[in-house]
Design an enzyme around this catalytic site. Structure first.
Site, mmCIF file in Angstrom:
data_model
loop_
_atom_site.group_PDB
_atom_site.id
_atom_site.type_symbol
_atom_site.label_atom_id
_atom_site.label_comp_id
_atom_site.label_asym_id
_atom_site.label_seq_id
_atom_site.Cartn_x
_atom_site.Cartn_y
_atom_site.Cartn_z
ATOM 1 C CD GLU A 132 -1.953 -2.125 1.227
ATOM 2 O OE1 GLU A 132 -0.711 -2.600 1.920
ATOM 3 O OE2 GLU A 132 -2.926 -2.671 0.996
ATOM 4 C CG HIS A 182 -10.725 -6.794 7.743
ATOM 5 N ND1 HIS A 182 -10.069 -7.504 8.290
ATOM 6 C CD2 HIS A 182 -10.324 -6.831 6.417
ATOM 7 C CE1 HIS A 182 -8.847 -8.266 7.538
ATOM 8 N NE2 HIS A 182 -9.421 -7.541 6.290
#
Lengths: 408, 485
Positions: A144, A213
């Site tokens: 990322e 998450h």
């Protein structure tokens, strides 16, 4: 009664209409003549300026196959002009916006994990790789920080990347690039380089996805100078905000919500772009201003149904622009109702609600009859167990109670 | 010491990969500079080339190809190469073949000992003739001038810092000029350079005027970044200098992005003659950072036109490279990702230039990235605030004797590429340039308050809508820098 309220809302709302960048339309009053001329061959929907009055959604998440209209979104008074509409799910609306912008401008590209061949983990980019090629819809390795930085470098040299974080939480790994480069480079380069990236992805508390998450990153990013943050909540504003974000010269972080991807709505066939800095009036009212965004909008509307039955008249505003705040819409509302309730999914500490409370207190303190109430998620890592997860997030019953207390 | 006649490093088709056991000798052996067998073997490096997986412009006809060919690992015996004790530089030479671009690496080229031996025997003659052709007079003087500019500028920076004209963290480049000059002077205007906080000389080499750089350091509004960036954030859109980054490793993904744009322009936007190359400069400390490895992977994967230049000056502030790194040979990390890794003497501008030429043209051709490790040294401390007590004075003296400017001067005079007078004239001219720059910066104005809120956003609507309904940036006090945002 409802129609009248809606009508008032429409009129009040048309004041802001000149900001809507609708093709060939300016403020509703200006274009009235044109409106009828344009549409004279088409069917005029009752000549009314009111919005479509659709039933309040009880579920924040429309399950697949449900046909309930997803939103009571405040389309401007002239939405009736959009006679030709088609039904989409929210992720399809995002894709439409992305697709249109990619067709319009060849320098718009997408990069992220599984955006290409897989079509996106939430199918937002489905079909785009076949259409535009593997380089324009780039499947990146799981890095990322680096691919966000790569997007920033590409933006500095002339492209307009749309960077997808498979889950917003993963962007914590890209914080270095987002804070240091995305937010700062335009300034530290003295204005020489602009960074027109869009960083988007699903966040928020889902269905038992576990703590990592289920993060809400808007609170972490909000202090970074130089970026804008928006949160979409309906297919209509999702598409409009996506297009606006891509066209914007500033870096924009577009927050989507995992549970809202399957919301269904009829959106205009005509091209439209929304304003990144404006809030959306969902339901005009008199008694209390409820400020919310993203998924909590639906909890609020559900609570609003209950409140209306109890005789309250809440004004619901979807702030949409998390940074900067639209203090005009919010201010007008505060000046009208004198009571503010903020409902958000962010954590209590240092969240969007905290900043909003500060901003409203600073600017509109004189207009408040009561302290601002802020309902946020608990300051806990989101638990896995369904019941615990439910209690982490603000539920409609709590909203009803808060309004009742506020309006005493 | 540098072995005379050592040939310029060059790139070759895939050659034998030394077996894992040989390429990673036990730590004790690694530090022993006399131990030869494994480093020489590392002349054999595999180039893992990948099928090109970019479908330009939307053709969906190619099915997704597997992204990597199986590595062809071959074990070879260590005794093949004759080892010379002096060659402690682990140089990676392999038989110099003209590098032809090809996209499949189905046949690995074996480096056979006899070839290498023959090559070695040929070397002394080859090198003298080659190095004569290495550079013309104009080029030599250009390189000399650039290095002298870098040195004089940095010395002036130190002076100005101690006089209180600039503040904060200032990192000087003394001693490393060969790397900047060797690489950047080969670039075209549209090629991009990404640097670190030690970026003054990269900016100067790329063409940013000395006046703009020193004004930036003084924090004046005439600086290249209007005084908003400072020493560690040198940017120039005119010269395609993409920064200037304070955190190490931050710039590498940005460089990868710039290379990505180059590839995108060529393949998606169909601008066939667009083939700009990006250089990413960073240090030895950065090579232990995740961003470095992630970008090596992506650049090799997509064959981006980028060159990763490691300025290995052996020290990351006070941390010796050997204490921080499990395998200090950084160039070896390139082949692990499928790109050539080259080691070059970074104190010799001509050697750097030769390697750079090959790497840059490789990238420009579309053959992908290269990792170049330049062994160099900084004569000063990490920054002007660093007391520089940890480094061994003997080490410093050793490298001071290899000063790149002195070396080039000697070379120019020996090869009769210039006279003493010409070089002196260059030095004088540079002194004048630097003095003029300082004068200019001294006389330049400081940024006014109204500059405070400018440039935060490219589109200042990003400051949002104020309570009065107008965009904040429309507030007249906004330009005065006093508006409440």
């Amino acid at each position: 009664m409802a129609a009248t309220i809606q009508g008032i809302g429409a009129t009040a709302y048309s004041v802001n209409s000149d900001r809507f960048q609708l093709p060939s339309l300016r403020s509703f009053s200006e274009s009235k003549g044109r409106f009828f001329a344009l549409r004279s061959e088409g069917k005029v929907i009752g000549g009314s300026r009111g919005r479509n009055v659709s039933p309040l959604v009880t579920n924040a998440v429309a399950a697949k196959g449900e046909s309930a209209t997803a939103s009571t979104s405040a389309k401007p008074g002239f939405n009736v002009l959009f006679l030709l509409r088609h039904e989409v799910l929210l992720f399809e609306a995002l894709r439409e916006g992305l697709d249109e912008e990619m067709m319009r401008d060849p320098s718009v590209c997408v990069m992220g994990e599984d955006v290409g061949h897989y079509g996106g983990s939430y199918k937002v980019t489905k079909g785009l790789a076949e259409k535009y090629g593997d380089l324009r819809v780039l499947d990146t390795p799981i890095a990322e920080n680096s691919f966000t930085g790569m997007g920033i470098g590409a933006a500095m040299t002339g492209l307009r990347p749309v960077i997808e974080g498979m889950n917003m939480g993963f962007l914590l790994l890209a914080f270095n690039q987002i804070s240091n480069n995305c937010g700062m480079l335009h300034y530290t380069s003295g204005g020489q380089f602009k960074i027109p990236v869009v960083i988007r992805g699903p966040g928020g508390v889902g269905r038992q996805l576990g703590a990592e998450h289920s993060q809400r990153l808007e609170s972490y990013f909000q202090s970074i100078p130089g970026i804008q943050m928006v949160a979409c909540s309906t297919p209509y504003n999702a598409k409009g905000l996506m297009k606006a974000a891509i066209r914007c010269e500033n870096p924009v972080i577009l927050f989507e919500h995992v549970l809202l991807y399957n919301l269904k709505e009829r959106i205009p066939d005509e091209e439209y772009v929304l304003s990144l800095e404006e809030a959306e009036m969902v339901r005009p009212g008199e008694h209390v201003t409820i400020l919310t965004y993203s998924r909590m909008r639906y909890h609020v509307m559900q609570a609003a149904k209950t409140l209306v039955n109890k005789g309250y008249d809440p004004e619901v505003i979807d702030i949409r622009s998390l940074k900067p705040f639209d203090l005009y819409t919010i201010g007008n509302s505060v000046k009208k109702t004198h009571r503010v309730l903020i409902v958000e999914e962010c954590m209590r500490t240092g969240g969007i609600g905290a900043s909003l409370t500060a901003a409203i207190t600073e600017n509109f303190h004189d207009y408040l009859d009561a302290p601002i109430v802020c309902l946020s998620s608990q300051d806990v890592p989101t638990p896995y167990a369904g019941t615990l997860e439910e209690w982490t997030v603000v539920q409609p019953a709590q909203i009803v109670t808060a309004v009742e207390q506020l309006c005493k | 010491m540098i072995k005379p006649g050592q040939p310029p490093q060059c790139f070759s088709r895939p050659s034998v990969l030394s077996s894992l056991s040989l390429s990673n000798p036990p730590p004790s052996q690694k530090k022993d500079k006399k131990k030869m067998s494994s480093p020489i073997l590392s002349g054999a490096k595999i180039l893992q080339t990948l099928p090109i997986n970019s479908n330009a412009g939307g053709s969906a006809s190619d099915p997704p190809k597997p992204l990597s060919d199986p590595l062809l690992l071959l074990k070879s015996k260590s005794s093949l190469f004759r080892s010379s004790p002096k060659l402690r530089r682990f140089s990676s030479y392999s038989p110099c073949r003209s590098f032809s671009s090809s996209s499949s690496s189905s046949s690995a080229v074996f480096a056979v000992s006899s070839d290498v031996v023959k090559e070695e025997k040929k070397k002394p003659k080859l090198s003298t003739s080659v190095s004569d052709l290495l550079i013309t007079k104009e080029e030599a003087l250009e390189l000399y001038e650039d290095m002298v500019l870098g040195r004089a500028f940095e010395d002036m920076c130190a002076q100005m810092y101690y006089r209180g004209k600039m503040f904060g963290f200032v990192h000087l480049y003394n001693g490393q000029e060969a790397v900047s000059t060797g690489f950047i002077k080969l670039l075209k205007k549209e090629d991009c350079v990404v640097s670190t906080y030690r970026d003054h000389v990269h900016a100067l080499s790329k063409g940013v005027p000395a006046r703009a750089v020193i004004s930036e350091l003084f924090g004046k509004t005439t600086g290249c970044c209007r005084g908003q960036g400072g020493s560690m954030h040198m940017f120039s859109s005119d010269h395609n200098l993409l920064g200037g980054f304070a955190f190490i490793g931050e710039g590498i993904p940005v460089a990868t992005g710039a290379a990505f744009t180059s590839k995108y322009r060529r393949e998606v936007l169909k601008k066939a003659d667009y083939n700009s190359v990006t250089l990413a400069f960073f240090g030895d400390g950065t090579c232990n950072n995740g961003q470095f490895f992630e970008c090596l992977n992506m650049a090799a994967l997509w064959k981006l036109p980028i060159v990763f230049v490691v300025e290995n000056n052996l020290w990351a502030i006070g941390m010796s490279h050997l204490r921080a790194t499990s395998d200090p040979e950084i160039w070896k990390k390139g082949p692990a990702f499928g790109m050539p890794g080259v080691h070059v003497d970074g104190m010799d501008v001509l050697k750097v230039r030769e390697v750079a030429r090959e790497a840059i043209s490789r990238a420009r051709r579309g053959d992908g990235p290269t990792l170049v490790e330049c062994e160099t040294y900084r004569f000063r401390g990490h920054s002007l605030a660093d007391p520089d007590e940890l480094r061994d004075p003997a080490e410093k003296a050793r490298y001071a004797a290899r000063d790149p400017i002195t070396a080039l001067k000697k070379y120019i005079l020996d090869k009769k590429l210039g006279t003493e007078a010409e070089l002196k004239a260059i030095e004088k001219r540079i002194d004048e340039v630097v003095e003029d720059a300082v004068e200019f910066a001294d006389e330049s104005p400081l940024p006014p308050r109204s500059q405070l809120l400018e440039n935060v956003f490219a589109d200042p609507k990003g400051f949002g809508i104020g309570p009065d309904g107008k965009y904040r940036c429309e507030d007249p006090k906004f330009t005065e820098g006093t508006a409440h945002v």
